[in-house]
Design a protein around this motif. Structure first.
Motif, mmCIF file in Angstrom:
data_model
loop_
_atom_site.group_PDB
_atom_site.id
_atom_site.type_symbol
_atom_site.label_atom_id
_atom_site.label_comp_id
_atom_site.label_asym_id
_atom_site.label_seq_id
_atom_site.Cartn_x
_atom_site.Cartn_y
_atom_site.Cartn_z
ATOM 1 N N TYR A 186 0.818 -1.225 0.000
ATOM 2 C CA TYR A 186 0.000 0.000 0.000
ATOM 3 C C TYR A 186 0.848 1.269 0.000
ATOM 4 O O TYR A 186 1.045 1.909 1.023
ATOM 5 C CB TYR A 186 -1.009 -0.064 1.143
ATOM 6 N N TYR A 187 1.328 1.583 -1.201
ATOM 7 C CA TYR A 187 2.075 2.820 -1.455
ATOM 8 C C TYR A 187 1.435 3.481 -2.668
ATOM 9 O O TYR A 187 0.801 2.814 -3.483
ATOM 10 C CB TYR A 187 3.544 2.518 -1.780
ATOM 11 N N GLY A 188 1.669 4.779 -2.835
ATOM 12 C CA GLY A 188 1.224 5.481 -4.045
ATOM 13 C C GLY A 188 -0.263 5.269 -4.299
ATOM 14 O O GLY A 188 -1.100 5.452 -3.411
ATOM 15 N N PRO A 238 11.805 -6.480 6.492
ATOM 16 C CA PRO A 238 13.021 -5.642 6.449
ATOM 17 C C PRO A 238 13.051 -4.917 5.110
ATOM 18 O O PRO A 238 13.714 -5.335 4.177
ATOM 19 C CB PRO A 238 14.156 -6.667 6.556
ATOM 20 N N CYS A 239 12.286 -3.824 5.022
ATOM 21 C CA CYS A 239 12.056 -3.183 3.726
ATOM 22 C C CYS A 239 13.378 -2.811 3.054
ATOM 23 O O CYS A 239 14.246 -2.188 3.665
ATOM 24 C CB CYS A 239 11.174 -1.959 3.913
ATOM 25 N N MET A 240 13.540 -3.182 1.810
ATOM 26 C CA MET A 240 14.741 -2.945 1.011
ATOM 27 C C MET A 240 15.992 -3.565 1.664
ATOM 28 O O MET A 240 17.110 -3.171 1.361
ATOM 29 C CB MET A 240 15.013 -1.448 0.764
ATOM 30 N N GLY A 242 16.837 -3.024 4.600
ATOM 31 C CA GLY A 242 17.387 -1.940 5.432
ATOM 32 C C GLY A 242 17.649 -0.713 4.564
ATOM 33 O O GLY A 242 18.129 -0.828 3.432
ATOM 34 N N TRP A 243 17.337 0.428 5.123
ATOM 35 C CA TRP A 243 17.432 1.718 4.394
ATOM 36 C C TRP A 243 18.895 2.011 4.019
ATOM 37 O O TRP A 243 19.774 2.030 4.873
ATOM 38 C CB TRP A 243 16.900 2.798 5.321
ATOM 39 N N GLY A 244 19.138 2.194 2.725
ATOM 40 C CA GLY A 244 20.487 2.567 2.282
ATOM 41 C C GLY A 244 21.531 1.499 2.568
ATOM 42 O O GLY A 244 22.701 1.823 2.776
ATOM 43 N N PRO A 258 16.485 5.646 -1.677
ATOM 44 C CA PRO A 258 16.748 4.349 -1.041
ATOM 45 C C PRO A 258 15.643 3.329 -1.319
ATOM 46 O O PRO A 258 15.826 2.149 -1.081
ATOM 47 C CB PRO A 258 16.796 4.683 0.459
ATOM 48 N N CYS A 259 14.478 3.784 -1.793
ATOM 49 C CA CYS A 259 13.385 2.870 -2.137
ATOM 50 C C CYS A 259 12.463 3.610 -3.100
ATOM 51 O O CYS A 259 12.545 4.830 -3.234
ATOM 52 C CB CYS A 259 12.609 2.453 -0.885
ATOM 53 N N HIS A 260 11.537 2.858 -3.731
ATOM 54 C CA HIS A 260 10.713 3.462 -4.780
ATOM 55 C C HIS A 260 9.709 4.479 -4.242
ATOM 56 O O HIS A 260 9.202 5.300 -4.999
ATOM 57 C CB HIS A 260 9.978 2.366 -5.550
ATOM 58 N N ALA A 261 9.403 4.427 -2.918
ATOM 59 C CA ALA A 261 8.378 5.327 -2.370
ATOM 60 C C ALA A 261 8.989 6.489 -1.587
ATOM 61 O O ALA A 261 8.266 7.281 -0.989
ATOM 62 C CB ALA A 261 7.424 4.534 -1.484
ATOM 63 N N ALA A 262 10.308 6.606 -1.595
ATOM 64 C CA ALA A 262 10.976 7.579 -0.711
ATOM 65 C C ALA A 262 10.667 9.032 -1.048
ATOM 66 O O ALA A 262 10.908 9.907 -0.220
ATOM 67 C CB ALA A 262 12.485 7.357 -0.724
ATOM 68 N N GLY A 313 11.529 -2.042 10.038
ATOM 69 C CA GLY A 313 10.443 -2.108 9.054
ATOM 70 C C GLY A 313 10.585 -1.089 7.942
ATOM 71 O O GLY A 313 11.693 -0.816 7.485
ATOM 72 N N CYS A 314 9.468 -0.538 7.547
ATOM 73 C CA CYS A 314 9.423 0.312 6.348
ATOM 74 C C CYS A 314 9.190 1.771 6.735
ATOM 75 O O CYS A 314 8.198 2.106 7.385
ATOM 76 C CB CYS A 314 8.301 -0.196 5.448
ATOM 77 N N ARG A 315 10.098 2.639 6.316
ATOM 78 C CA ARG A 315 9.986 4.084 6.643
ATOM 79 C C ARG A 315 8.779 4.710 5.939
ATOM 80 O O ARG A 315 8.139 5.616 6.475
ATOM 81 C CB ARG A 315 11.269 4.820 6.219
ATOM 82 N N CYS A 316 8.519 4.284 4.722
ATOM 83 C CA CYS A 316 7.430 4.915 3.962
ATOM 84 C C CYS A 316 6.078 4.489 4.528
ATOM 85 O O CYS A 316 5.114 5.252 4.518
ATOM 86 C CB CYS A 316 7.552 4.557 2.484
ATOM 87 N N GLN A 317 6.019 3.260 5.045
ATOM 88 C CA GLN A 317 4.786 2.797 5.676
ATOM 89 C C GLN A 317 4.566 3.523 7.018
ATOM 90 O O GLN A 317 3.441 3.863 7.376
ATOM 91 C CB GLN A 317 4.866 1.297 5.906
HETATM 92 FE FE1 FES Z 1 9.766 0.674 2.599
HETATM 93 FE FE2 FES Z 1 10.301 3.066 1.433
HETATM 94 S S1 FES Z 1 8.987 1.505 0.707
HETATM 95 S S2 FES Z 1 11.290 2.140 3.125
#
Ligand code: FES
Ligand code: SF4
Length: 368
Positions: A186-188, A238-240, A242-244, A258-262, A313-317
């Motif tokens: 659930y992004y975008g 562990p989204c991506m 881990g970030w970066g 760092p990810c498609h939704a950043a 987890g996921c920063r964008c979530q």
């Molecule tokens: Fe999970 Fe951006 S989609 S960190």
């Protein structure tokens, strides 16, 4: 920071946001990048050169529909020449007897072909393109006949969850070696259509059982990746990785993420390959360092034994659900904001609402 800086392993090259389909679960940003802002061929070549130099091993050509870019074969050829493993993530509607041999000649290693459903009428309703299903099936036939490794990707949502067994049968029949049965993330645009897409608990149980049965039935012939909806999990993904940590995403206009939704992250400057090097961005850009490792973590992540497994987890979530990208992912049952996830599930409508479609207009851009 507890983690030493690794080289990125994968690069997702989003060549364009243009796409002949209009899937209501698309995770691309709500505001699409117009064609006039897209990186040129020479700029993408420079990105690939820099990525290989940094130790990237795989490049995933994605979009939108990457086959909307006429220079795709040139980019694949260049990536192959650099020793990169090349994967094409495509809807398949532009892959045919004329276009596919050019990709083969360029040295493409793998295709990931997406399907909206196995039921033609619903697939074309969801994708918004008449005749798309026959084109996709023909694309799968051409890829399998060539012997190129093929992964099929079925996105699962409320309307099609009952058809997972048919999708798996079809994947075997189409000669795929691997299939992804991937519940919507659930992004975008997917977030905008969440109420229409989210499966019920009973549907989730059914799809899990169908996948388990198929893993036994097709053992040795088909490998099945199963992605469950985050909202029903106790612990976040562990989204991506881990970030970066291992992954770089380049947007069509050259933003390095760092990810498609950043691009939803507020109050930060987005680094750009037109004005900085990939290496410098990876090491130093605030967007990459802000959630790298564990130092940024709030409680309960900071003292949790899972913190170097799921990286919080996921920063964008966290941003989408808690309004704060630096919060513990609310999917985690230990997160202070976990109630927001439970509330979404408890208030699922009995009848899903109609989809909201992304409409392309001359004002946004023409479809390629
Ligand atoms: Fe999970 Fe951006 S989609 S960190
Ligand atoms: Fe992961 Fe944080 Fe939850 Fe621990 S508290 S499981 S690190 S999200």
């Amino acid at each position: 920071m507890t983690d030493t800086l690794l080289s990125p392993m994968s690069l997702l090259a989003e060549l364009t946001h243009r796409c002949p389909l209009q899937c209501p679960y698309c995770s691309n940003p709500l505001a699409l990048e117009p064609r006039r802002n897209e990186l040129s061929t020479a700029e993408w070549i420079s990105v690939l050169d820099q990525a290989a130099e940094m130790g990237v091993l795989q490049v995933h050509f994605s979009g939108g529909e990457p086959m909307s870019r006429p220079d795709l074969p040139d980019l694949i050829r260049h990536a192959v020449g650099l020793g990169l493993y090349t994967n094409l993530i495509t809807s398949g509607v532009l892959l045919n007897e004329k276009t596919f041999p050019v990709l083969v000649e360029a040295g493409l290693d793998h295709v990931q072909l997406s399907f909206q459903d196995i039921d033609t009428a619903n697939a074309e309703h969801v994708g918004g393109m008449k005749g798309a299903q026959a084109r996709k099936i023909e694309a799968a036939r051409l890829i399998a006949a060539d012997g190129m490794p093929l992964t099929l990707n079925f996105v699962i949502y409320r309307e099609n969850a009952c058809r997972v067994p048919r999708m798996l049968e079809a994947a075997v029949a189409m000669g795929a070696r691997r299939v992804e049965i991937a519940h919507t993330q659930y992004y975008g645009w997917g977030l905008a259509n969440r109420a229409a897409l989210m499966p019920t608990p009973a549907q989730l149980e059914q799809t899990t059982q169908a996948v388990e049965a198929a893993r036994k039935e097709y053992e040795g012939r088909l490998s099945i990746d199963y992605v469950t909806p985050d909202y029903y999990a106790d612990r976040p993904k562990p989204c991506m990785g881990g970030w970066g940590r291992r992954f770089i995403n380049i947007s069509p206009s050259g933003r390095v993420l760092p990810c498609h939704a950043a691009e939803t992250i507020p109050n930060v400057t987005f680094p750009d390959v037109r004005t900085d090097t990939l290496e410098h961005i990876w090491r130093e850009a605030p967007l990459f360092t802000m959630f790298r490792g564990t130092d940024w973590m709030p409680q309960p992540c900071r003292s949790c034994d899972q913190r170097e497994k799921d990286w919080g987890g996921c920063r964008c979530q966290a941003l989408a659900l808690a309004g704060n990208a630096a919060a513990t992912d609310p999917v985690c049952s230990r997160a202070p904001d976990h109630g927001r996830v439970l509330e979404v599930l408890e208030t699922l409508p009995v009848e899903p609402p109609p989809f909201r479609y992304r409409r392309y207009t001359r004002a946004t851009d023409e479809v390629g």
